[in-house]
Structure formats: structure tokens, C-alpha cells
Scaffold this motif. Structure first.
Motif, PDB file in Angstrom:
ATOM      1  N   ASN A   1       0.709  -1.162  -0.056  1.00  0.00           N
ATOM      2  CA  ASN A   1       0.089  -0.206  -0.024  1.00  0.00           C
ATOM      3  C   ASN A   1       0.727   1.219  -0.056  1.00  0.00           C
ATOM      4  N   LEU A   2       2.118   1.256   0.018  1.00  0.00           N
ATOM      5  CA  LEU A   2       2.834   2.396   0.084  1.00  0.00           C
ATOM      6  C   LEU A   2       3.092   2.861  -1.064  1.00  0.00           C
ATOM      7  N   ARG A   3       2.881   4.019  -1.593  1.00  0.00           N
ATOM      8  CA  ARG A   3       3.107   4.640  -2.852  1.00  0.00           C
ATOM      9  C   ARG A   3       3.656   6.187  -3.025  1.00  0.00           C
ATOM     10  N   LEU A   4       4.240   6.375  -3.998  1.00  0.00           N
ATOM     11  CA  LEU A   4       5.087   7.616  -4.129  1.00  0.00           C
ATOM     12  C   LEU A   4       3.809   8.601  -4.223  1.00  0.00           C
ATOM     13  N   ARG A   5       4.075   9.556  -3.260  1.00  0.00           N
ATOM     14  CA  ARG A   5       3.032  10.660  -3.057  1.00  0.00           C
ATOM     15  C   ARG A   5       3.700  11.997  -2.379  1.00  0.00           C
ATOM     16  N   PRO A   6       3.069  13.093  -2.641  1.00  0.00           N
ATOM     17  CA  PRO A   6       3.760  14.299  -2.231  1.00  0.00           C
ATOM     18  C   PRO A   6       3.831  14.104  -0.735  1.00  0.00           C
ATOM     19  N   PRO A   7       4.950  14.404  -0.129  1.00  0.00           N
ATOM     20  CA  PRO A   7       5.171  14.320   1.441  1.00  0.00           C
ATOM     21  C   PRO A   7       4.307  15.642   2.035  1.00  0.00           C
ATOM     22  N   ARG A   8       3.850  15.523   3.093  1.00  0.00           N
ATOM     23  CA  ARG A   8       2.818  16.636   3.666  1.00  0.00           C
ATOM     24  C   ARG A   8       3.873  17.887   4.257  1.00  0.00           C
ATOM     25  N   HIS A   9       4.757  17.414   4.828  1.00  0.00           N
ATOM     26  CA  HIS A   9       5.691  18.694   5.452  1.00  0.00           C
ATOM     27  C   HIS A   9       6.569  19.657   4.688  1.00  0.00           C
ATOM     28  N   ARG A  10       6.362  21.023   4.677  1.00  0.00           N
ATOM     29  CA  ARG A  10       7.545  21.691   4.246  1.00  0.00           C
ATOM     30  C   ARG A  10       8.780  21.661   5.002  1.00  0.00           C
ATOM     31  N   VAL A  11       9.763  21.833   4.421  1.00  0.00           N
ATOM     32  CA  VAL A  11      11.172  22.189   5.272  1.00  0.00           C
ATOM     33  C   VAL A  11      10.751  23.669   6.005  1.00  0.00           C
ATOM     34  N   ASP A  12      11.794  23.947   6.809  1.00  0.00           N
ATOM     35  CA  ASP A  12      11.684  25.124   7.838  1.00  0.00           C
ATOM     36  C   ASP A  12      11.905  26.106   6.757  1.00  0.00           C
ATOM     37  N   ARG A  13      11.076  27.382   7.071  1.00  0.00           N
ATOM     38  CA  ARG A  13      11.264  28.631   6.028  1.00  0.00           C
ATOM     39  C   ARG A  13      12.353  29.047   6.284  1.00  0.00           C
ATOM     40  N   ARG A  14      13.547  29.035   7.212  1.00  0.00           N
ATOM     41  CA  ARG A  14      14.756  29.264   7.172  1.00  0.00           C
ATOM     42  C   ARG A  14      15.602  28.617   6.558  1.00  0.00           C
ATOM     43  N   ALA A  15      15.241  27.557   5.898  1.00  0.00           N
ATOM     44  CA  ALA A  15      16.177  26.993   4.880  1.00  0.00           C
ATOM     45  C   ALA A  15      16.419  27.910   3.518  1.00  0.00           C
ATOM     46  N   ILE A  16      15.338  28.793   3.250  1.00  0.00           N
ATOM     47  CA  ILE A  16      15.405  29.859   2.301  1.00  0.00           C
ATOM     48  C   ILE A  16      16.757  30.505   2.468  1.00  0.00           C
ATOM     49  N   GLY A  17      16.868  31.161   3.711  1.00  0.00           N
ATOM     50  CA  GLY A  17      17.969  32.021   3.962  1.00  0.00           C
ATOM     51  C   GLY A  17      19.165  31.087   3.791  1.00  0.00           C
TER      52      GLY A  17
ATOM     53  N   ARG B   1      10.818  10.112  -3.249  1.00  0.00           N
ATOM     54  CA  ARG B   1      11.288   8.989  -2.672  1.00  0.00           C
ATOM     55  C   ARG B   1      10.179   8.367  -1.661  1.00  0.00           C
ATOM     56  N   VAL B   2      10.116   7.139  -1.573  1.00  0.00           N
ATOM     57  CA  VAL B   2       9.483   6.462  -0.210  1.00  0.00           C
ATOM     58  C   VAL B   2      10.233   5.282   0.022  1.00  0.00           C
ATOM     59  N   VAL B   3      10.472   5.295   1.460  1.00  0.00           N
ATOM     60  CA  VAL B   3      11.394   4.292   1.982  1.00  0.00           C
ATOM     61  C   VAL B   3      10.526   3.552   3.072  1.00  0.00           C
TER      62      VAL B   3
ATOM     63  N   ALA C   1       6.735   4.387   6.705  1.00  0.00           N
ATOM     64  CA  ALA C   1       7.819   4.838   5.734  1.00  0.00           C
ATOM     65  C   ALA C   1       8.101   6.500   5.970  1.00  0.00           C
ATOM     66  N   VAL C   2       9.298   6.582   5.152  1.00  0.00           N
ATOM     67  CA  VAL C   2       9.593   7.936   5.161  1.00  0.00           C
ATOM     68  C   VAL C   2       9.207   8.505   3.696  1.00  0.00           C
ATOM     69  N   TYR C   3       8.803   9.718   3.691  1.00  0.00           N
ATOM     70  CA  TYR C   3       8.672  10.138   2.326  1.00  0.00           C
ATOM     71  C   TYR C   3       9.399  11.408   2.073  1.00  0.00           C
ATOM     72  N   ALA C   4      10.031  11.649   0.826  1.00  0.00           N
ATOM     73  CA  ALA C   4      10.847  12.889   0.588  1.00  0.00           C
ATOM     74  C   ALA C   4      10.875  13.386  -0.776  1.00  0.00           C
ATOM     75  N   ALA C   5      10.689  14.572  -1.039  1.00  0.00           N
ATOM     76  CA  ALA C   5      10.670  15.418  -2.101  1.00  0.00           C
ATOM     77  C   ALA C   5      11.773  16.393  -2.001  1.00  0.00           C
ATOM     78  N   SER C   6      12.705  16.399  -3.086  1.00  0.00           N
ATOM     79  CA  SER C   6      13.764  17.406  -2.944  1.00  0.00           C
ATOM     80  C   SER C   6      14.328  17.644  -4.354  1.00  0.00           C
ATOM     81  N   GLY C   7      15.090  18.572  -4.661  1.00  0.00           N
ATOM     82  CA  GLY C   7      15.642  19.376  -5.824  1.00  0.00           C
ATOM     83  C   GLY C   7      15.124  20.479  -6.083  1.00  0.00           C
ATOM     84  N   TRP C   8      15.444  21.008  -7.344  1.00  0.00           N
ATOM     85  CA  TRP C   8      15.054  22.070  -7.992  1.00  0.00           C
ATOM     86  C   TRP C   8      14.917  21.919  -9.330  1.00  0.00           C
ATOM     87  N   LEU C   9      15.964  22.119  -9.896  1.00  0.00           N
ATOM     88  CA  LEU C   9      15.910  21.723 -11.404  1.00  0.00           C
ATOM     89  C   LEU C   9      15.598  20.059 -11.836  1.00  0.00           C
TER      90      LEU C   9
END
Length: 166
Positions: free
Chosen positions: A6-22, A100-102, A87-95
Motif C-alpha cells: 500500500n506504500l506509494r509515491l505521493r507528495p510528502p505533507r511537511h515543508r522544510v523550515d522557512r529558514r532554509a530559504i536563508g 522517494r518513499v522508503v 515509511a519515510v517520504y521525501a521530495a527534493s531538488g529544484w531543476l
């Protein structure tokens, strides 16, 4: 618990901290500004080559400033994470974006990393390593305390999930 079927690739729910922009902006500045800075110093220091170094400064500065302006906000929109009891879900990158789902039964180690710039912003990264050739899942740019709680959660549930992590 849900089964691994039942595990599937889906958008993870949580954004990283806004301080990551800085943090990403500072990283991009350290990457993009040294060359135009050197060209600017040479432009100011060597009068016979001023026209050449003026153009070199502009040609190297404009893409660097665009990179600094676009990349951090874009990454913030893409980077997301989530850890469930299964599971752990993660979305990353920019270009080049990666989702990933683990399954927790495949997790071998969970580590945190805080480089000097992350420490300045009160951020951490969490790396979830599996035996897979696809490599580790990295969640970068989350609050330091939240990263500690996440590692504790993952350690607790990876021990409780049946499987051999192979």
C-alpha cells in the motif's frame, strides 16, 4: 500498520523550515559571488584592463544573482518530507526533482548532519540510509529540534517494524 504493497509515491505533507530559504541563499551567494568579486577587484586595480573586467564582472554577476534569487525559493516550494509509522517520504531538488518513499523495514541507519551554515540558521539534515543501490533519503533544512524528534521517531519505529533491512 499498512502493508508495503500500500506504500506509494505521493507528495510528502511537511515543508522544510522557512529558514532554509536563508540557508540556501547564503549557500548560493558563497557559490555565485566569488568570481564576480575577483573580477570587480581586478577592474578597480588594473586601469588598462578596466573595460574587459567590467564586462567580465557583469557577465559573471548577472547569472549568479539570478541563481541566488530563484534557486532558494524554488527549492523551498519543492522540498517536503514526511515520516509515518510505515515509511519515510521525501521530495527534493529544484531543476532535477526527486520523490522517494522508503519503507521503515528497509531502513538501516538514521543520521543527522549540521554543517556550519545550518547551525547559523538553527537547521539540521536527516539522512535515512537503506541497503538499496538508490542511496539514502536526505531531508535537509528542518528545525534542529524537529530533526532530533524525527530521528527518535524513526529509530523507534524501525526497531518495531518487522524485516531485516536487506
Amino acid at each position: 500498520m499498512e502493508s508495503h504493497d500500500n506504500l506509494r509515491l505521493r507528495p510528502p505533507r511537511h515543508r522544510v523550515d522557512r529558514r532554509a530559504i536563508g540557508w540556501w541563499t547564503l549557500q548560493s551567494a558563497l557559490f555565485a559571488l566569488p568570481l564576480p568579486l575577483v573580477f570587480g577587484i581586478l577592474w578597480a586595480s588594473i586601469p588598462p584592463t578596466r573595460e574587459f573586467f567590467m564586462w567580465a564582472t557583469l557577465i559573471s554577476l548577472v547569472p549568479g544573482l539570478l541563481y541566488m534569487a530563484v534557486m532558494p525559493a524554488w527549492r523551498y516550494r519543492v522540498h517536503r518530507w514526511e515520516a509515518t509509522d510505515d515509511a519515510v517520504y521525501a521530495a527534493s531538488g529544484w531543476l532535477w526533482q526527486q520523490w522517494r518513499v522508503v519503507p521503515l523495514s528497509r531502513v538501516q541507519t538514521v543520521d543527522t548532519l549540521r554543517g556550519p551554515l545550518q547551525q547559523m540558521f538553527g537547521l539540521s539534515g536527516v539522512t535515512v540510509t537503506t541497503a538499496s543501490a538508490a542511496g539514502a533519503v536526505k531531508i535537509k533544512g528542518i528545525d534542529h529540534k524537529l530533526a532530533g524528534d524525527l530521528v527518535e521517531h524513526l529509530a523507534k519505529y524501525t526497531q518495531a517494524v518487522p524485516g531485516d533491512a536487506t
